[in-house]
Design a protein around this motif. Structure first.
Motif, PDB file in Angstrom:
ATOM      1  N   SER A   7       0.838  -1.203   0.000  1.00  0.00           N
ATOM      2  CA  SER A   7       0.000   0.000   0.000  1.00  0.00           C
ATOM      3  C   SER A   7       0.868   1.246   0.000  1.00  0.00           C
ATOM      4  O   SER A   7       0.587   2.227  -0.709  1.00  0.00           O
ATOM      5  CB  SER A   7      -0.926  -0.005   1.220  1.00  0.00           C
ATOM      6  N   ALA A   8       1.941   1.235   0.796  1.00  0.00           N
ATOM      7  CA  ALA A   8       2.873   2.365   0.815  1.00  0.00           C
ATOM      8  C   ALA A   8       3.558   2.524  -0.532  1.00  0.00           C
ATOM      9  O   ALA A   8       3.773   3.654  -1.007  1.00  0.00           O
ATOM     10  CB  ALA A   8       3.908   2.169   1.920  1.00  0.00           C
ATOM     11  N   GLN A   9       3.900   1.413  -1.176  1.00  0.00           N
ATOM     12  CA  GLN A   9       4.513   1.483  -2.499  1.00  0.00           C
ATOM     13  C   GLN A   9       3.556   2.119  -3.505  1.00  0.00           C
ATOM     14  O   GLN A   9       3.967   2.936  -4.336  1.00  0.00           O
ATOM     15  CB  GLN A   9       4.909   0.078  -2.964  1.00  0.00           C
ATOM     16  N   ARG A  10       2.293   1.765  -3.427  1.00  0.00           N
ATOM     17  CA  ARG A  10       1.296   2.319  -4.345  1.00  0.00           C
ATOM     18  C   ARG A  10       1.116   3.818  -4.105  1.00  0.00           C
ATOM     19  O   ARG A  10       0.911   4.588  -5.055  1.00  0.00           O
ATOM     20  CB  ARG A  10      -0.031   1.585  -4.165  1.00  0.00           C
ATOM     21  N   LEU A  11       1.190   4.249  -2.852  1.00  0.00           N
ATOM     22  CA  LEU A  11       1.065   5.665  -2.518  1.00  0.00           C
ATOM     23  C   LEU A  11       2.364   6.432  -2.730  1.00  0.00           C
ATOM     24  O   LEU A  11       2.394   7.644  -2.547  1.00  0.00           O
ATOM     25  CB  LEU A  11       0.626   5.825  -1.057  1.00  0.00           C
ATOM     26  N   MET A  12       3.437   5.726  -3.091  1.00  0.00           N
ATOM     27  CA  MET A  12       4.763   6.324  -3.272  1.00  0.00           C
ATOM     28  C   MET A  12       5.250   6.963  -1.981  1.00  0.00           C
ATOM     29  O   MET A  12       5.791   8.072  -1.971  1.00  0.00           O
ATOM     30  CB  MET A  12       4.765   7.313  -4.433  1.00  0.00           C
TER      31      MET A  12
END
Length: 301
Positions: A173-178
């Protein structure tokens, strides 16, 4: 790390969400006391707020059985003030320490009530990561200018295999939110969860060798804003541990069985997937599959 495609302050303004490990099981066995650890952390937070008057800091306490917000600089109008109260501490320190003391007391009582002796003495990393991402998501949707967010995990507790699924969901999820997840591990054995979190999200992972100089590590490595990181030499990931935890016994494994329908991981053969209910056959089960190779491919997509 590219910035989020929305309203932004200047590139050097940061929103730091700090996950603070308060697990009493870890601090009762470590060489450095919790009060000494806090002195380094509070000095670091004060330094981050002093680097730019627009910087924001949020602190989430991560205990054994619970986690809680204990400080938010956006709710404190005088967070940059150096005036001291009757206890001789700046307002930032006094407010944070009071809430932290209450949280630690409640968490210890809750852990005694649970009395789960089979559980790994780990902190609730999955819960604090979820709270951090919820806070950042709320900032994104606030409709106002916001600084560039990042998460810093200050942890010493060992990984809890039972949290594997929730932690990996938070990482992706953090990766998707950058949103990069930085991690500073102060325990004896390194953390596979934190290594993977920093590697996948583009953050920095570091394990200090001398805890007496923790403040120096924090300021020289983790106080750097995302824009400035392109001009400095930060620690590079070496030998990231991509091992996963099986869904059946919560053990860390190198090789295992993976359900081709829901990608659940098992350390031994099962007739039926306990996650999605698929009946395993030769076409439904990848025997002796390399878990780490599959996770590397997933992180690159």
């Amino acid at each position: 790390m590219p910035s989020v495609a929305s309203k932004q302050y200047p590139d050097d303004v940061s929103l730091l969400v700090l996950l603070l490990d308060t697990n009493p099981f870890f601090w009762s066995t470590t060489s450095i006391t919790f009060s000494q650890f806090l002195s380094h952390v509070l000095a670091f937070l004060n330094a981050v707020l002093g680097l730019n008057q627009l910087n924001q800091v949020v602190v989430i306490a991560t205990g054994y059985s619970s986690c809680e917000y204990i400080y938010d600089s956006s709710l404190t109008s005088n967070h940059g003030s150096f005036e001291r109260d009757r206890t001789g501490m700046p307002p930032l320190f006094a407010s944070l320490l009071n809430k932290l003391e209450d949280f630690v007391t409640k968490d210890e009582e809750l852990s005694r009530e649970e009395g789960n002796e089979d559980r790994t003495p780990s902190c609730l990393l999955s819960g604090s990561l979820s709270m951090a991402l919820c806070y950042i998501q709320r900032v994104f949707r606030s409709g106002h200018l916001h600084p560039q967010p990042r998460i810093l995990c200050l942890q010493g507790s060992p990984d809890g295999p039972e949290q594997y699924v929730a932690v990996m969901n938070s990482i992706f999820s953090a990766q998707r939110l950058m949103v990069p997840i930085d991690s500073c591990y102060i325990g004896v054995q390194n953390s596979a969860f934190l290594q993977q979190a920093s590697y996948i999200t583009g953050g920095v992972h570091h394990t200090p060798k001398q805890l007496d100089g923790l403040f120096q590590y924090l300021t020289t490595i983790f106080a750097t804003d995302l824009h400035s990181r392109g001009f400095v030499q930060l620690p590079k990931p070496i030998g990231v541990d991509f091992r996963a935890s099986c869904f059946c016994h919560k053990k860390t494994i190198d090789m295992g069985y993976i359900c081709s329908v829901c990608l659940s991981i098992f350390c031994e053969h099962h007739k039926k997937c306990s996650t999605c209910g698929s009946v395993f056959g030769q076409s439904k089960l990848d025997e002796s599959s390399s878990v780490s190779d599959k996770k590397k491919k997933a992180s690159q997509t």
